[in-house]
Motif scaffolding. Structure first.
Motif, PDB file in Angstrom:
ATOM      1  N   ILE A   9       0.836  -1.203   0.000  1.00 13.96           N
ATOM      2  CA  ILE A   9       0.000   0.000   0.000  1.00 13.96           C
ATOM      3  C   ILE A   9       0.871   1.252   0.000  1.00 13.96           C
ATOM      4  N   VAL A  19       0.373   5.335   0.427  1.00 14.00           N
ATOM      5  CA  VAL A  19      -0.589   6.354   0.858  1.00 14.00           C
ATOM      6  C   VAL A  19       0.036   7.730   0.636  1.00 14.00           C
ATOM      7  N   TYR A  23     -12.492  -3.332  -0.993  1.00 15.95           N
ATOM      8  CA  TYR A  23     -13.370  -2.406  -0.249  1.00 15.95           C
ATOM      9  C   TYR A  23     -12.712  -1.971   1.069  1.00 15.95           C
ATOM     10  N   SER A  24     -12.233  -2.946   1.834  1.00 10.78           N
ATOM     11  CA  SER A  24     -11.613  -2.627   3.129  1.00 10.78           C
ATOM     12  C   SER A  24     -10.380  -1.753   2.963  1.00 10.78           C
ATOM     13  N   VAL A  25      -9.553  -2.090   1.989  1.00  6.41           N
ATOM     14  CA  VAL A  25      -8.305  -1.344   1.801  1.00  6.41           C
ATOM     15  C   VAL A  25      -8.610   0.091   1.356  1.00  6.41           C
ATOM     16  N   LEU A  42     -11.435   1.831   1.919  1.00  8.57           N
ATOM     17  CA  LEU A  42     -12.032   2.537   3.063  1.00  8.57           C
ATOM     18  C   LEU A  42     -10.975   2.978   4.064  1.00  8.57           C
ATOM     19  N   THR A  43      -9.959   2.138   4.254  1.00  7.52           N
ATOM     20  CA  THR A  43      -8.994   2.385   5.322  1.00  7.52           C
ATOM     21  C   THR A  43      -7.847   3.275   4.868  1.00  7.52           C
ATOM     22  N   THR A  44      -7.387   3.091   3.631  1.00  9.61           N
ATOM     23  CA  THR A  44      -6.165   3.802   3.215  1.00  9.61           C
ATOM     24  C   THR A  44      -6.354   4.699   1.993  1.00  9.61           C
ATOM     25  N   GLY A  45      -7.576   4.799   1.493  1.00 16.35           N
ATOM     26  CA  GLY A  45      -7.841   5.761   0.422  1.00 16.35           C
ATOM     27  C   GLY A  45      -7.234   5.430  -0.925  1.00 16.35           C
ATOM     28  N   GLY A  99     -18.840   6.259   0.384  1.00 20.14           N
ATOM     29  CA  GLY A  99     -17.416   6.340   0.637  1.00 20.14           C
ATOM     30  C   GLY A  99     -16.652   7.160  -0.364  1.00 20.14           C
ATOM     31  N   PRO A 100     -15.320   7.004  -0.352  1.00 17.37           N
ATOM     32  CA  PRO A 100     -14.486   7.808  -1.238  1.00 17.37           C
ATOM     33  C   PRO A 100     -14.779   7.495  -2.702  1.00 17.37           C
ATOM     34  N   ILE A 111      -3.181  10.117   8.370  1.00 14.15           N
ATOM     35  CA  ILE A 111      -3.573   9.829   6.992  1.00 14.15           C
ATOM     36  C   ILE A 111      -5.059  10.137   6.805  1.00 14.15           C
ATOM     37  N   ASP A 168     -10.062  12.761   0.776  1.00 19.21           N
ATOM     38  CA  ASP A 168     -11.437  13.119   0.451  1.00 19.21           C
ATOM     39  C   ASP A 168     -12.347  11.924   0.741  1.00 19.21           C
ATOM     40  N   GLY A 169     -12.997  11.966   1.900  1.00 20.28           N
ATOM     41  CA  GLY A 169     -13.964  10.917   2.225  1.00 20.28           C
ATOM     42  C   GLY A 169     -13.363   9.635   2.754  1.00 20.28           C
ATOM     43  N   TRP A 170     -12.150   9.650   3.175  1.00 20.81           N
ATOM     44  CA  TRP A 170     -11.538   8.464   3.777  1.00 20.81           C
ATOM     45  C   TRP A 170     -10.565   8.896   4.853  1.00 20.81           C
ATOM     46  N   PRO A 171     -10.251   8.072   5.826  1.00 17.26           N
ATOM     47  CA  PRO A 171     -10.790   6.727   6.029  1.00 17.26           C
ATOM     48  C   PRO A 171     -12.269   6.744   6.430  1.00 17.26           C
ATOM     49  N   GLU A 172     -12.889   5.632   6.170  1.00 23.28           N
ATOM     50  CA  GLU A 172     -14.302   5.431   6.527  1.00 23.28           C
ATOM     51  C   GLU A 172     -14.443   4.033   7.135  1.00 23.28           C
ATOM     52  N   VAL A 173     -13.605   3.764   8.092  1.00 27.07           N
ATOM     53  CA  VAL A 173     -13.513   2.430   8.664  1.00 27.07           C
ATOM     54  C   VAL A 173     -14.785   2.024   9.409  1.00 27.07           C
ATOM     55  N   LEU A 207     -16.728  -0.811   7.647  1.00 29.24           N
ATOM     56  CA  LEU A 207     -16.168  -2.150   7.390  1.00 29.24           C
ATOM     57  C   LEU A 207     -17.266  -3.205   7.523  1.00 29.24           C
TER      58      LEU A 207
END
Lengths: 295, 295
Positions: free
Chosen positions: A141, A143, A221-223, A225-228, A260-261, B148, B151-156, B159
């Motif tokens: 990843i 970022v 999806y998880s990645v 959401l978590t790291t953009g 989400g993003p 980190i 725009d619109g993230w993180p969105e954890v 999950l």
């Protein structure tokens, strides 16, 4: 001259390039990963050959793992707890890089993420993930332009996913059973269906591919959401299965539901979930790019 | 003088401090979040009061969202798609910060993550997540010292988690139904059991707490695997429920099974899953710290 090295679990790829063109290797080498001593010896031979005319000014190393890629750690540059015989607790960076040569060390998938972001399918992005679905599942990843990783992380291959209703395979991860890797890596595919994903019989292909796609899309999806991540590059042998990339794209909007993003709120994720763009070994191109950054 | 502002969905906390002691506010203000115009007016009043003797040299702003926290974006500093009436598409940073004053902008939970890392439960770590389980679920993440977010993230908070076998609540997230937020935020707890988590009847408490804990532990597992957090600080109203933090700690090793980075391979995660350490508003302390960083 700069050198990039990707030490994979089965083979090593080495490349040398000029620092101003890390994506254009002028010399390459490729050999099987055998014992640590023999393998490191052959890497030394390559570095010597690369530096025969112009000195090697920096080395980037991207390795199979788990690795300790935390520069603050006493074991920075080590392969740590791998089950691969003779490779656990090896100070790979220390043994590969000649004293005094600037070096960078990342996991193999993080090297590939850097290669794809700079010179492949991720050109123009600043946040990207590279996932390989192969013998195992690994994710690298970046970022905001910075590769992330430390001692034993990321380990996104072991995310817990929701089971597909048509899948009753128990999973084969020795730790988690049915985590992402335990359900989608090559050995899991073979264990579940007795065939690798590229050779599913035509009549059963779509249903099986949909099962794998649902898990891989959950990871993406998880990645995101978590790291953009703006894009998730999907590589590895399992991803070569006909229709799997397309099925994974189809599965993502049903999971994200427009929330989400930007990478998750598009209705057509064909620009978000993409095949690798670096033709051969994105990991070694990434290792070269990281070496160039040191100069 | 520096100013930190945390604009929450229900209240605003403002604080002013000397740049060399961002964790020791010398002036604080606190008022409800009403209309955008009125609320921003009261923030202006606070900034004016803070700068009455010594000029305000930098401002940190941590806001409810979703926000656009990508400095490269045309809408950097905006609250974007919130359902809160009158607050969608508001250029909060632009309207709050006087022209020419250096400023930093992050989500409320990222501000809290910074506050906890610098001055709270995360002191000594360089990678940390702060999660709030309250009206919604939000997570702020610092990786290698760098907050980190974009725009619109993180969105954890969204999950997907695996369902606990004792839980048949459908979930109340308007997008995903039974995502983390749809199963664990305050409204979901109330919707499922008719009581908030702090007031479960004694006889039913342990079973209900175990359901929530299993979901929150899955979130911590995913975040640590992906971003290497050394600690996950668990805040918010739901986390005040007696026994929930302890139950979440108990659930984590059963998920991680000894695999992964150090934070996951410990048998006792009481040092990993922790309560907030900044007494009052970690978000505003984080905003002050980010303001101080600008000088």
């Amino acid at each position: 001259m700069i050198v990039g090295i990707e030490t994979g679990g089965t083979k090593v790829v080495c490349a040398a390039a000029r620092a101003d063109a890390p994506d254009v290797p002028v010399l390459t080498g490729r050999f099987p990963t055998t014992t640590a001593d023999e393998t490191i010896g052959r890497i030394h031979d390559f570095i010597a050959e690369a530096g025969a005319e112009d000195a090697v000014e920096a080395i980037g190393l991207a390795s199979f793992g788990p690795v300790d890629a935390d520069p603050a750690s006493a074991r920075y540059g080590w392969i740590t707890t791998t089950p691969k015989p003779g490779w656990a607790d090896v100070d790979l960076l220390g043994r590969v890089v000649p004293r005094g040569t600037p070096s960078a060390f990342v996991s193999d998938v993080l090297g590939a993420a850097v290669g794809e972001l700079r010179y492949g399918a991720g050109r123009g992005t600043s946040s990207l993930a590279y996932a390989t679905i192969g013998t195992g599942v690994g994710v690298g990843i970046v970022v905001d332009g910075r590769p992330i990783g430390g001692d034993g992380w990321p380990e996104v291959g072991h995310l817990l996913v929701r089971r597909h209703p048509d899948d009753d395979y128990a999973g084969n991860c020795p730790f988690h059973g049915d985590c992402l890797e335990g359900l989608t890596a090559g050995p899991a595919v073979l264990g579940r269906w007795g065939a690798d994903a590229s050779s599913f019989p035509e009549s059963e292909r779509a249903g099986r591919i949909a099962v794998l796609a649902s898990y891989i899309a959950q990871m993406a999806y998880s990645v995101i959401l978590t790291t953009g991540s703006e894009k998730v590059v999907l590589g590895g042998g399992v991803m070569l299965s006909p229709g799997l990339l397309e099925a994974t794209r189809a599965a993502l909007p049903a999971i994200a539901r427009g929330y989400g993003p930007k990478a998750l709120s598009v209705s057509d994720p064909s620009e978000v979930l993409v095949a690798p763009g670096v033709p051969d070994s994105p990991g070694v191109i990434g290792a070269l790019a990281l070496a160039a950054d040191l100069l």
